[in-house]
Design an enzyme around this catalytic site. Structure first.
Site, PDB file in Angstrom:
ATOM      1  N   GLU A 287      32.612 -59.553  40.275  1.00 18.05           N
ATOM      2  CA  GLU A 287      33.186 -58.928  41.187  1.00 18.05           C
ATOM      3  C   GLU A 287      34.173 -57.475  40.845  1.00 18.05           C
ATOM      4  OE1 GLU A 287      35.125 -61.456  44.609  1.00 18.05           O
ATOM      5  OE2 GLU A 287      36.503 -60.362  43.732  1.00 18.05           O
ATOM      6  N   HIS A 308      19.808 -79.916  28.656  1.00 18.64           N
ATOM      7  CA  HIS A 308      18.752 -80.473  29.021  1.00 18.64           C
ATOM      8  C   HIS A 308      18.376 -80.365  30.248  1.00 18.64           C
ATOM      9  CE1 HIS A 308      19.801 -84.164  25.563  1.00 18.64           C
ATOM     10  NE2 HIS A 308      20.763 -83.510  25.740  1.00 18.64           N
ATOM     11  N   LYS A 422      29.809 -60.320  55.671  1.00 20.52           N
ATOM     12  CA  LYS A 422      30.889 -60.522  56.496  1.00 20.52           C
ATOM     13  C   LYS A 422      31.212 -59.900  57.799  1.00 20.52           C
ATOM     14  CE  LYS A 422      35.253 -61.116  53.296  1.00 20.52           C
ATOM     15  NZ  LYS A 422      36.482 -60.803  53.098  1.00 20.52           N
TER      16      LYS A 422
HETATM   17  O1  PA5 Z   1      39.334 -61.081  45.012  1.00 20.99           O
HETATM   18  C1  PA5 Z   1      39.457 -61.300  45.840  1.00 20.99           C
HETATM   19  O2  PA5 Z   1      39.263 -59.928  46.764  1.00 20.99           O
HETATM   20  C2  PA5 Z   1      38.534 -61.765  46.491  1.00 20.99           C
HETATM   21  O3  PA5 Z   1      37.698 -63.101  45.926  1.00 20.99           O
HETATM   22  C3  PA5 Z   1      39.656 -62.899  47.346  1.00 20.99           C
HETATM   23  O4  PA5 Z   1      40.289 -63.496  46.621  1.00 20.99           O
HETATM   24  C4  PA5 Z   1      38.719 -63.828  48.291  1.00 20.99           C
HETATM   25  O5  PA5 Z   1      37.668 -63.304  48.993  1.00 20.99           O
HETATM   26  C5  PA5 Z   1      40.165 -63.976  49.775  1.00 20.99           C
HETATM   27  O6  PA5 Z   1      40.455 -63.304  49.553  1.00 20.99           O
HETATM   28  P1  PA5 Z   1      41.708 -63.625  50.818  1.00 20.99           P
HETATM   29  O7  PA5 Z   1      43.311 -64.209  49.813  1.00 20.99           O
HETATM   30  O8  PA5 Z   1      42.356 -61.680  50.906  1.00 20.99           O
HETATM   31  O9  PA5 Z   1      42.007 -64.937  52.029  1.00 20.99           O
END
Ligand code: PA5
Length: 436
Positions: A287, A308, A422
């Protein structure tokens, strides 16, 4: 005390020129990070967490954990992505491999997870497990609006209120969310739940050392003070100009390998308890770096299991990969391989040896084979699997990630790409405002 060591010997010769030429770039990147002058610098609160988490906050988290431990046999930890993976990684690394096969003991609840998928059967199975049981909920969402945890929270909140009563449920639900905004904040304030704040300046994937990770880790019975102490030690030892800055070296090595055509980094472990640590690491790096058409693809395998299944590809497939191995120096216990008089399986030649010695030789043999096959090998040795070492490892990867992202030329602290699916999902589900 240094609980982790970085060994670049078997990676360096694959990209010696690139590594040498990236020295200034790495120094510039770490300076930018530490002076907080780079892109995304309003999300650098994680740099301060190890040393500046107030003692009162740690005490309050431990008190909440003690209450949940006393009143619950199961604690459902609801969250996804950065609001899930850190706690899952640490709790799995410190757990008995078979913990879920044992019944919970009074005062020592099982932490189970929800909201990290939308599997209908997963939720139904968890409902079955919790039916008639004493359970509590930690619901975690920074935005407070994420669909997956919202669905799970709705279901398990209703179940808890039915089983324990609305008043008792209030004592058994803890919300971790934004200080002021979001649906979860509104709901928690309205219902009077205990809450913890996710700091504005800490992104989800960097939040394991905030209450997001600390509370579920404390509920599982682990020492969060030691976790933070380990992270603090790593924070100190990776401050510029450290004599040997392993965060800078790791960031520089992976960028050198990337420039030499190695586009995939495979996180390898030889201890199955580290499986979810790799999952946490994948989010952290994926990310942070996968943007603007750039970024090493983070993958992971569990060895020797996956030798394996994936061993063939790694040994012989397209030469675009490198491995980063997490190796634990000291297992918690000692077990030896027994002698067998018939020796039908032919393994008497290793009878009397520690199982760990065989694992170690498997690691060495794999390293030799893969390096010979053109796979650079970065090795990270962990002294042991405990809170202190994991704290060091977490901060090491976070710091290196910031440096590495800046070296790559991206903003490591945003995640614009996460929204695309989303929007489509909301449109398909006809969420108000998303119909176009
Ligand atoms: O790193 C990030 O921003 C995402 O992985 C969020 O942690 C994830 O989408 C969850 O978001 P939230 O904590 O707003 O529910």
């Amino acid at each position: 005390m240094k609980a982790i060591q970085l060994d670049l010997t078997h990676a360096l010769f694959f990209a010696e020129k690139q590594y040498a030429s990236l020295g200034d770039c790495a120094r510039q990147a770490i300076t930018t990070l530490e002076e907080r002058t780079g892109a995304g610098n309003d999300f650098l609160g994680w740099l301060d967490l190890p040393e500046h988490t107030p003692a009162e906050l740690i005490d309050r988290i431990n008190a909440t954990a003690a209450r949940l431990r006393e009143k619950c046999d199961y604690v459902v930890c609801i969250g996804i992505g950065g609001s899930y993976l850190g706690a899952k990684a640490v709790n799995s690394a410190l757990a008995d491999n078979f913990e879920y096969y044992y019944a919970p003991n009074p005062g020592n609840p099982k932490v189970v997870y929800a909201g990290q998928n939308i599997g209908e059967d997963y939720i139904a199975d968890l409902e079955r497990l919790l039916s008639g049981k004493r359970f509590g909920i930690i619901v975690i969402s920074k935005s407070g609006t994420t669909t997956e945890p919202a669905i799970s929270f709705r279901i398990f909140k209703e179940m808890l209120e039915k089983q324990a009563g609305v008043e008792a449920a209030r004592e058994l639900i803890v919300a971790i969310t934004d200080e002021k905004k979001g649906a979860l904040r509104t709901l928690a304030d309205r219902q009077g739940y205990e809450t913890y704040v996710i700091p504005d300046n800490v992104g989800g994937r960097f939040s394991v050392l905030t209450p997001v990770g600390l509370l579920p880790i404390a509920v599982a019975g682990h020492d969060i003070g030691k976790l933070l102490a380990g992270a603090a030690e790593m924070a100190k030892s990776t401050l510029r100009p450290a004599a040997q800055n392993i965060a800078e070296e790791y960031a520089r090595m992976r960028n050198a390998l990337y420039q030499s055509g190695k586009k995939i980094e495979i996180m390898v472990n030889f201890d199955p308890r580290l499986h979810f640590f790799s999952e946490w690491w994948k989010q952290l790096y994926g990310e942070s770096e996968g943007k603007d058409g750039k970024g090493i693809f983070p993958a992971s395998v569990d060895f020797t299991t996956d030798l394996h299944s994936m061993g063939q590809w790694i040994q012989d497939g397209e030469r675009t990969i490198f491995e980063t191995v997490l190796s634990v120096a000291k297992p918690a216990v000692e077990r030896r391989i027994p002698e067998d008089k018939d020796n039908l399986d032919g393994i008497n030649y290793i009878a009397g040896k520690r199982i760990d010695e065989v694992n170690r030789m498997a690691e060495l043999g794999t390293q030799m084979a893969h390096v010979e096959g053109g796979v650079p090998n970065i090795r990270i040795e962990l002294d042991r699997l405990d809170e202190y070492t994991l704290g060091q490892l977490i901060f090491f990867f976070e710091k290196a990630c910031g440096i590495s992202g800046y070296m790559l030329g991206v903003n490591p602290f945003n995640q614009p790409g996460v929204e695309a699916y989303k929007k489509n999902m909301f449109r398909l589900l006809k969420k108000p405002g998303y119909t176009e």
